[in-house]
Motif scaffolding. Sequence first.
Motif, PDB file in Angstrom:
ATOM      1  N   GLY A 144       1.541  10.780 -16.139  1.00  0.00           N
ATOM      2  CA  GLY A 144       2.968  10.964 -15.918  1.00  0.00           C
ATOM      3  C   GLY A 144       3.512   9.991 -14.884  1.00  0.00           C
ATOM      4  O   GLY A 144       2.770   9.425 -14.069  1.00  0.00           O
ATOM      5  N   VAL A 145       4.835   9.820 -14.912  1.00  0.00           N
ATOM      6  CA  VAL A 145       5.480   8.825 -14.060  1.00  0.00           C
ATOM      7  C   VAL A 145       5.305   9.145 -12.579  1.00  0.00           C
ATOM      8  O   VAL A 145       5.166   8.235 -11.747  1.00  0.00           O
ATOM      9  CB  VAL A 145       6.978   8.686 -14.419  1.00  0.00           C
ATOM     10  N   SER A 146       5.265  10.429 -12.221  1.00  0.00           N
ATOM     11  CA  SER A 146       5.113  10.782 -10.807  1.00  0.00           C
ATOM     12  C   SER A 146       3.758  10.346 -10.272  1.00  0.00           C
ATOM     13  O   SER A 146       3.658   9.807  -9.162  1.00  0.00           O
ATOM     14  CB  SER A 146       5.289  12.295 -10.617  1.00  0.00           C
ATOM     15  N   SER A 147       2.701  10.585 -11.049  1.00  0.00           N
ATOM     16  CA  SER A 147       1.367  10.183 -10.598  1.00  0.00           C
ATOM     17  C   SER A 147       1.270   8.662 -10.494  1.00  0.00           C
ATOM     18  O   SER A 147       0.593   8.136  -9.600  1.00  0.00           O
ATOM     19  CB  SER A 147       0.295  10.720 -11.548  1.00  0.00           C
ATOM     20  N   ALA A 148       1.951   7.945 -11.397  1.00  0.00           N
ATOM     21  CA  ALA A 148       1.941   6.480 -11.347  1.00  0.00           C
ATOM     22  C   ALA A 148       2.682   5.977 -10.111  1.00  0.00           C
ATOM     23  O   ALA A 148       2.222   5.055  -9.426  1.00  0.00           O
ATOM     24  CB  ALA A 148       2.566   5.913 -12.623  1.00  0.00           C
ATOM     25  N   ARG A 149       3.821   6.556  -9.801  1.00  0.00           N
ATOM     26  CA  ARG A 149       4.561   6.154  -8.598  1.00  0.00           C
ATOM     27  C   ARG A 149       3.753   6.479  -7.345  1.00  0.00           C
ATOM     28  O   ARG A 149       3.739   5.702  -6.381  1.00  0.00           O
ATOM     29  CB  ARG A 149       5.914   6.869  -8.554  1.00  0.00           C
ATOM     30  N   ASN A 150       3.100   7.634  -7.337  1.00  0.00           N
ATOM     31  CA  ASN A 150       2.298   8.010  -6.174  1.00  0.00           C
ATOM     32  C   ASN A 150       1.152   7.032  -5.935  1.00  0.00           C
ATOM     33  O   ASN A 150       0.826   6.717  -4.788  1.00  0.00           O
ATOM     34  CB  ASN A 150       1.757   9.433  -6.346  1.00  0.00           C
ATOM     35  N   LEU A 151       0.535   6.545  -7.020  1.00  0.00           N
ATOM     36  CA  LEU A 151      -0.511   5.542  -6.877  1.00  0.00           C
ATOM     37  C   LEU A 151       0.074   4.259  -6.290  1.00  0.00           C
ATOM     38  O   LEU A 151      -0.539   3.614  -5.428  1.00  0.00           O
ATOM     39  CB  LEU A 151      -1.178   5.256  -8.218  1.00  0.00           C
ATOM     40  N   GLY A 152       1.273   3.897  -6.755  1.00  0.00           N
ATOM     41  CA  GLY A 152       1.942   2.718  -6.211  1.00  0.00           C
ATOM     42  C   GLY A 152       2.213   2.858  -4.720  1.00  0.00           C
ATOM     43  O   GLY A 152       2.016   1.904  -3.947  1.00  0.00           O
ATOM     44  N   ILE A 153       2.661   4.040  -4.300  1.00  0.00           N
ATOM     45  CA  ILE A 153       2.897   4.296  -2.869  1.00  0.00           C
ATOM     46  C   ILE A 153       1.601   4.132  -2.085  1.00  0.00           C
ATOM     47  O   ILE A 153       1.557   3.502  -1.027  1.00  0.00           O
ATOM     48  CB  ILE A 153       3.481   5.710  -2.661  1.00  0.00           C
ATOM     49  N   GLU A 154       0.534   4.715  -2.623  1.00  0.00           N
ATOM     50  CA  GLU A 154      -0.773   4.654  -1.955  1.00  0.00           C
ATOM     51  C   GLU A 154      -1.247   3.218  -1.773  1.00  0.00           C
ATOM     52  O   GLU A 154      -1.827   2.857  -0.737  1.00  0.00           O
ATOM     53  CB  GLU A 154      -1.792   5.447  -2.784  1.00  0.00           C
ATOM     54  N   LYS A 155      -1.010   2.360  -2.763  1.00  0.00           N
ATOM     55  CA  LYS A 155      -1.504   0.986  -2.735  1.00  0.00           C
ATOM     56  C   LYS A 155      -0.534   0.011  -2.052  1.00  0.00           C
ATOM     57  O   LYS A 155      -0.878  -1.146  -1.826  1.00  0.00           O
ATOM     58  CB  LYS A 155      -1.773   0.499  -4.159  1.00  0.00           C
ATOM     59  N   SER A 156       0.668   0.462  -1.729  1.00  0.00           N
ATOM     60  CA  SER A 156       1.684  -0.441  -1.184  1.00  0.00           C
ATOM     61  C   SER A 156       1.334  -0.902   0.224  1.00  0.00           C
ATOM     62  O   SER A 156       0.725  -0.170   1.004  1.00  0.00           O
ATOM     63  CB  SER A 156       3.054   0.249  -1.180  1.00  0.00           C
ATOM     64  N   THR A 157       1.735  -2.136   0.555  1.00  0.00           N
ATOM     65  CA  THR A 157       1.490  -2.689   1.888  1.00  0.00           C
ATOM     66  C   THR A 157       2.778  -3.162   2.562  1.00  0.00           C
ATOM     67  O   THR A 157       2.752  -3.595   3.711  1.00  0.00           O
ATOM     68  CB  THR A 157       0.512  -3.878   1.807  1.00  0.00           C
TER      69      THR A 157
END
Length: 308
Positions: A64-77
Amino acid sequence: SVIVPFYKVEKYLPKCVNSILAQTFRDFELLLVDDGSPDACGKICDEYAGADSRIRVFHKANGGVSSARNLGIEKSTGEWICFVDSDDWVEENLLEILHNAATHDDVDLAFCRVRLHETDASSRSSKDPVLPSGKRPAQTLLRETLAGRGCGGSSCGKLYRTEIIKKFELKFNETVSMFEDLLFVLQFLEKSSGTFCIQNELYNYLLHAESATHRLSPEFYREGIKAMNLISDEFENEQWAKPLIDKYKSSTKLKIISTHSLPRKELLNLWRDASTAGLPLSKRFLLKTFSATPPPKLDTLYVANQNI
């Protein structure tokens, strides 16, 4: 950090990615999150990453889109985070204008207006109320957004200070598939100080048959009710929020009831529980009038028509 989750959007994805790579503000990373897309999206993004060092691609199982965005947040620098949906595109100066506003005025959130585009190439401005351009306290914008006249419920078209997101461990709620954006925006505003409104329409939202907001199925409305209750729980201890949430809940329930989109039993439960708090006199009268009588038996009418 520009975060783009994607799933089955290969015909829209290149336009989205190209619009981000064309930004006049160049100091950014682009995180493309593959939510288990079965089409060529993953390959397309890998090719982009091979040609531009600012791009990182993450492949994951569909969640789902929420889990994908959360992964993006986790990997963001990056010091700032911007979300872009994979079937939309942005104006070339989006990041420059939002970043300049956020850093110059030392705010936690900068946001712009959205332009809606139909697949027939026609376009129109978003129906979101036009706020005065400039700085405003986050708590003011929070109240305005709960009242339906703030910065809109979409997570896109906004620049968020990453420190706020990571300090308070803000994430998109993965238990709902509708209105998760609104919940995230409200939680961010609750933890923020200043915000800045930009009048320019810098974000382009594509309306098409596959868009989530067009899937007006019973499940869509059930998800809406679930999200409504989560928002209510989030602010249950805030006295100032209660009148606004009561009005929001009442309006949402009335909207769902009027569509007759849920089975009779579920509609009847909504009918009985609907409050008239904060509603205009005409809508209060409607709820009062119909609360004593159940919704029409649409399923019976449908069967009758089918038999004919």
